[in-house]
Design an enzyme around this catalytic site. Structure first.
Site, short mmCIF file in Angstrom:
data_model
loop_
_atom_site.label_atom_id
_atom_site.label_comp_id
_atom_site.label_asym_id
_atom_site.label_seq_id
_atom_site.Cartn_x
_atom_site.Cartn_y
_atom_site.Cartn_z
N GLU A 1 -9.17 3.69 -2.02
CA GLU A 1 -9.37 4.69 -1.21
C GLU A 1 -10.13 5.75 -1.68
O GLU A 1 -9.43 6.15 -2.84
CB GLU A 1 -8.33 5.21 -0.10
CG GLU A 1 -7.76 4.16 0.84
CD GLU A 1 -6.46 4.80 1.64
OE1 GLU A 1 -6.16 5.99 1.40
OE2 GLU A 1 -5.60 3.97 2.32
N ASP B 1 -1.95 8.25 -5.38
CA ASP B 1 -2.43 9.13 -6.64
C ASP B 1 -1.25 10.05 -7.00
O ASP B 1 -1.53 11.30 -6.76
CB ASP B 1 -3.65 9.82 -6.52
CG ASP B 1 -4.32 10.30 -7.75
OD1 ASP B 1 -3.57 10.16 -8.77
OD2 ASP B 1 -5.39 10.79 -7.48
N ASN C 1 0.69 -1.21 -0.19
CA ASN C 1 -0.04 0.06 -0.10
C ASN C 1 1.03 1.19 -0.04
O ASN C 1 1.57 1.57 0.91
CB ASN C 1 -0.81 0.15 1.13
CG ASN C 1 -1.81 1.23 1.05
OD1 ASN C 1 -2.69 1.55 0.48
ND2 ASN C 1 -1.74 2.19 2.29
N GLU C 2 0.91 2.01 -1.22
CA GLU C 2 1.54 3.26 -1.07
C GLU C 2 3.14 3.11 -0.75
O GLU C 2 3.71 3.90 -0.23
CB GLU C 2 1.10 4.33 -0.36
CG GLU C 2 -0.44 4.55 -0.72
CD GLU C 2 -1.11 6.05 -0.28
OE1 GLU C 2 -0.29 6.57 0.75
OE2 GLU C 2 -1.98 6.53 -0.58
#
Length: 475
Positions: A262, A201, A159-160
């Protein structure tokens, strides 16, 4: 003595509490699909991490408290979600009751395999130092804990992990983790469970990130799906002002399912969630497979749909009501319609030409798998805490629930769905406030009722609806 057909019908009804409410979801091209019907599956979900990362310990995680899970599953079922995402899990804990509760509610789970505890994550500043057998005990432990639940939709390998602080070779390690997870699944599971990545993003490298993880190689290390954490739609924005039109265009040619892992900007409060109509509209459903709203519980960052009070009671916030209202407007029959063009999409071959930004690696040479990790894959995790589906005996929640005005809502309970059915907006809206009229149970449209008749798994007669089963023995 009761007639045979009555006794058999009673037995079938009892079996319904342990019958699989959902069927596994598969990836076909750029769509998630129902493995039984072939219908497209769109994620209507929320991110679920009560207490945040600081509330997670090796002795407590979001799926280790059955009473809390029953409460939250009933409220999510009422909200209309069909999927949750959990960020932090402890493989050593017992998750059977919670996973079974969400399964009975028709709610799927997307699970992150990492944890914030020592040895439980890949260090983005020095990935080589944490890519070892200690780390994979966490990763494979999560897979073992949830492999037997039909509502385990997918696993996130990261995640990220790729951001401004990460070193350039981090993507190669994430692909290596995906390779190792997929090899473990192929060797040690009865079915294939998709593995993917959740990206930040960061627009300058977003398409490079997608192309890097989407492309196919001989090592089978590519992502099966791609999650995007995006907060560009704030308040009553629009399809163009938010940049959703750009994202739709950018992901139009993706060969794997893409969804918001998300979303839900909180710069304007309460949140209107007007982006829901765009996300599940005609244009975006050609590129996106839905999304997960951040987040279910109110934490310090102020993104919550509900407030969990110190005594375990829950207050539904205005955001909860607004999201439920947006979900209720959706045309689920259109959203779930299959598309042969999308399911036949094929990934590109991994080549350096796919990468355009000089700051992003164009190397697809993956790190060698540690020998101890190979042994885990070949023999399975030696001390695995493997989960199993259990009977859901109780559907009444113990805790009091209040609406945004502080009025108590009574009659909220979990509805155990028929085999093969997943949750849909408006189908299970239990609960009423004092002085208002409500049946306190579930309500369905005619099409929902036809689906709910569904089928119940009976080992010796195959798949029959309870009504058909009874009618058969009345002949």
């Amino acid at each position: 003595m009761l007639p045979t057909y009555v006794r058999l019908f009673t037995a079938v009804c009892a079996l319904a509490t342990t019958a699989s409410a959902v069927v596994p979801i598969e990836v076909k091209g750029k769509d998630f699909v129902n493995s039984k019907t072939g219908d497209r599956f769109q994620i209507l979900g929320v991110d679920y991490q009560p207490g945040g990362s600081s509330g997670f310990t090796k002795d407590k995680d979001p799926l280790s408290d059955p009473d809390a899970c029953l409460r939250d599953a009933a409220l999510m079922q009422r909200l209309g979600v069909n999927t949750i995402r959990i960020y932090n899990l402890s493989p050593s804990l017992n998750h059977d009751e919670c996973a079974s509760i969400f399964n009975a509610a028709g709610i799927y789970m997307i699970l992150d395999v990492n944890s914030p505890l020592y040895g439980g994550y890949l260090d983005r500043t020095d990935p080589e130092s944490t890519y070892n057998d200690v780390y994979f005990k966490q990763v494979f432990g999560v897979i073992e804990a949830f492999k037997n639940f039909p509502n385990t939709l997918a696993f996130f390998a990261g995640n990220e992990v790729i951001n401004e602080q990460s070193v350039k070779n981090v993507p190669t390690y994430v692909r290596a983790i995906q390779r190792d997870m997929k090899d473990y699944i192929a060797k040690n599971l009865d079915r294939s469970i998709p593995v993917g990545y959740s990206a930040a993003d960061i627009r300058p490298i977003l398409m490079d990130t997608l192309n890097y993880f989407m492309c196919a190689d001989d090592a089978n290390s590519q992502s099966d799906f791609f999650g995007l954490n995006s907060y560009s739609w704030c308040g009553n924005s629009s399809y163009t002002k938010s940049g959703y039109d750009v994202l739709t265009k950018d992901f139009a040619d993706a060969s794997i399912p893409v969804f918001f892992s998300e979303y839900g900007c909180n710069e304007v409060q309460p949140r209107y969630f007007s982006e829901v109509q765009a996300l599940y509209g005609q244009e975006m459903t050609q590129s996106f497979s839905g999304g997960l709203v951040y987040e279910y519980t109110q934490e310090e960052n102020d993104y919550g749909l509900v407030q969990i009070n110190d005594n375990g009671t829950v207050t539904l916030l205005v955001d909860y009501d607004n999201l439920m209202a947006q979900y209720s407007k959706l045309d689920m029959s259109r959203i779930q319609a299959s598309n042969t063009t999308q399911t036949s999409a094929k990934p590109p071959k991994c080549e350096s030409s796919l990468i355009t930004n000089s700051t992003f690696t164009d190397s697809f040479d993956l790190p060698k798998r540690p020998s101890k990790v190979q042994t885990m894959i070949d023999k399975g995790l030696s001390d695995a805490n493997t989960g199993k589906l259990v009977e859901v005996k109780n559907t009444d929640i113990k805790q009091k629930i209040y609406n945004a005005n502080g009025e108590e809502i009574t009659g909220i309970k979990l509805s155990i769905l028929a085999s093969g059915e997943s949750n849909t907006p408006g189908a299970h809206s239990s609960g009423s406030t004092s002085g208002s009229s409500s049946s306190g149970g579930s309500s369905s449209s005619s099409s929902d009722k036809e689906s709910a008749a569904g089928t119940i798994s009976v080992p010796f007669v195959g798949l029959l609806s309870a009504a058909s089963f009874m009618a058969f023995f009345m002949l």
